[in-house]
Design an enzyme around this catalytic site. Structure first.
Site, PDB file in Angstrom:
ATOM      1  N   MET A  85      10.699  -6.846   4.448  1.00  0.00           N
ATOM      2  CA  MET A  85      10.996  -7.828   5.599  1.00  0.00           C
ATOM      3  C   MET A  85      12.301  -8.445   5.796  1.00  0.00           C
ATOM      4  SD  MET A  85       8.153  -7.052   6.909  1.00  0.00           S
ATOM      5  CE  MET A  85       8.105  -8.138   8.438  1.00  0.00           C
ATOM      6  N   ASN A 132      13.153   4.527   4.832  1.00  0.00           N
ATOM      7  CA  ASN A 132      12.171   3.502   5.201  1.00  0.00           C
ATOM      8  C   ASN A 132      10.943   4.187   5.858  1.00  0.00           C
ATOM      9  OD1 ASN A 132      11.447   0.817   5.955  1.00  0.00           O
ATOM     10  ND2 ASN A 132      11.804   1.080   7.915  1.00  0.00           N
ATOM     11  N   ASP A 171      20.245   3.245   8.232  1.00  0.00           N
ATOM     12  CA  ASP A 171      21.474   2.854   8.665  1.00  0.00           C
ATOM     13  C   ASP A 171      21.706   1.454   8.670  1.00  0.00           C
ATOM     14  OD1 ASP A 171      20.602   2.461  10.896  1.00  0.00           O
ATOM     15  OD2 ASP A 171      21.643   4.269  11.930  1.00  0.00           O
ATOM     16  N   GLU A 172      22.753   0.845   9.497  1.00  0.00           N
ATOM     17  CA  GLU A 172      22.882  -0.343   9.516  1.00  0.00           C
ATOM     18  C   GLU A 172      22.196  -1.080  10.789  1.00  0.00           C
ATOM     19  OE1 GLU A 172      27.065  -1.739   9.093  1.00  0.00           O
ATOM     20  OE2 GLU A 172      27.326  -0.218   7.391  1.00  0.00           O
ATOM     21  N   LEU A 221      18.919  -4.903   5.867  1.00  0.00           N
ATOM     22  CA  LEU A 221      19.842  -4.674   4.757  1.00  0.00           C
ATOM     23  C   LEU A 221      21.175  -5.217   5.248  1.00  0.00           C
ATOM     24  CD1 LEU A 221      18.294  -1.499   3.120  1.00  0.00           C
ATOM     25  CD2 LEU A 221      17.917  -3.921   2.612  1.00  0.00           C
ATOM     26  N   VAL A 274      18.470  -1.494  12.988  1.00  0.00           N
ATOM     27  CA  VAL A 274      17.032  -1.905  12.893  1.00  0.00           C
ATOM     28  C   VAL A 274      16.129  -0.619  13.154  1.00  0.00           C
ATOM     29  CG1 VAL A 274      15.224  -3.185  13.251  1.00  0.00           C
ATOM     30  CG2 VAL A 274      17.220  -4.352  13.020  1.00  0.00           C
ATOM     31  N   GLU A 323       1.287   7.192   7.136  1.00  0.00           N
ATOM     32  CA  GLU A 323       2.432   6.582   6.324  1.00  0.00           C
ATOM     33  C   GLU A 323       2.242   6.902   4.597  1.00  0.00           C
ATOM     34  OE1 GLU A 323       3.367   2.582   6.788  1.00  0.00           O
ATOM     35  OE2 GLU A 323       2.514   2.626   8.723  1.00  0.00           O
ATOM     36  N   HIS A 363       8.176   3.363   9.067  1.00  0.00           N
ATOM     37  CA  HIS A 363       7.858   2.785  10.023  1.00  0.00           C
ATOM     38  C   HIS A 363       6.749   3.099  10.925  1.00  0.00           C
ATOM     39  CE1 HIS A 363       8.987  -0.169  13.094  1.00  0.00           C
ATOM     40  NE2 HIS A 363       8.701   0.767  13.984  1.00  0.00           N
ATOM     41  N   SER A 376       0.800  -1.247   0.109  1.00  0.00           N
ATOM     42  CA  SER A 376       0.039   0.161  -0.111  1.00  0.00           C
ATOM     43  C   SER A 376       0.821   1.233  -0.118  1.00  0.00           C
ATOM     44  CB  SER A 376      -0.972   0.002   1.193  1.00  0.00           C
ATOM     45  OG  SER A 376      -0.339   0.167   2.227  1.00  0.00           O
TER      46      SER A 376
END
Ligand code: GRF
Length: 220
Positions: A96, A113, A147-148, A99, A150, A180, A115, A19
């Site tokens: 999901m 991203n 970034d690296e 990276l 979560v 969102e 969230h 969506s």
């Protein structure tokens, strides 16, 4: 990072419903929007996101994690696919997978991203359920650079929604999702217009962009 009238190429990574992808596709179709979706990639063959992309003529590809020996090799294949399609900004939209550092380095400062919480509250899975279980009165959505970690990157935009006493996970999720869908295109527009500057943990929104200039001035 666009100059003149060339729209920024977006690569959307999505694992499911799509969506947010749909909201991005609809924003890109509006006159004057400074970005276009040029690639959609999913790690799930049956992701509805792939159907949504194909329905609007956007190249959509399932890349099967099982075809690769490890996460690094998989992410390298994603980076190659995105680079081959001229992607300048990667948008995670319900992707999901976490990276790898190789991917994050390849697109440093050029990955967003969305969230479903007001980060840094409730990172990770089931953020809306976490919010309900904690008993907060206000929830919301965040668009952030990746970034690296979560859900740990610098925050670009946030929007809050009330939590009602009779909310379920579904009703709260729907209220957050509407935010969102509004926030993500706004953040993409700001990035594409060169108005976002990453300064440590802070993202500064410049009043006027510098066409053709780097959109972010720090490395992630
Ligand atoms: C959204 O709630 C997003 O915040 C989270 O995953 C969900 C994806 O939904 N990261 P959709 O696939 O965009 O509909």
């Amino acid at each position: 990072m666009t100059s003149g009238t060339t729209p920024l190429g977006l690569g959307v990574l999505a694992s499911g419903r799509g969506s947010n992808l749909q909201a991005i596709l609809e924003a890109c179709a509006r006159p004057g929007f400074p970005a276009r979706v040029v690639a959609v990639v999913s790690d799930r063959e049956r992701a509805q996101a792939l159907d949504r992309a194909r329905a609007t003529g956007v190249p959509a590809r399932f890349v099967n994690p099982k075809d690769f020996p490890d996460r690094e090799a998989y992410d390298l294949a994603l980076v190659r696919e995105l680079q081959a399609r001229g992607v300048g900004l990667v948008c995670l939209a319900g992707f999901m997978r976490i990276l790898t550092s190789g991917f994050v380095r390849a697109y440093a400062g050029r990955i967003l991203n969305v969230h479903p919480s007001l980060l840094p509250a409730f990172p990770g899975l089931a953020a809306q359920r976490q919010a309900l279980e904690y008993g907060v009165k206000v929830a919301g959505a965040t668009v952030h650079f990746v970034d690296e970690g979560v859900d740990t990157g610098p925050v670009v935009l946030q929007s809050s929604v009330p939590v009602h006493p009779d909310d379920t996970e579904e009703s709260l999720s729907a209220r957050i999702l509407a935010e969102e869908h509004r926030l993500y295109p706004d953040a993409i527009r700001l990035f594409a217009e060169g108005k976002l500057v990453i300064a440590g943990r802070r993202v500064v929104v410049r009043a006027a962009g510098r066409p053709g200039a780097a959109a972010s001035e720090a490395s992630l």
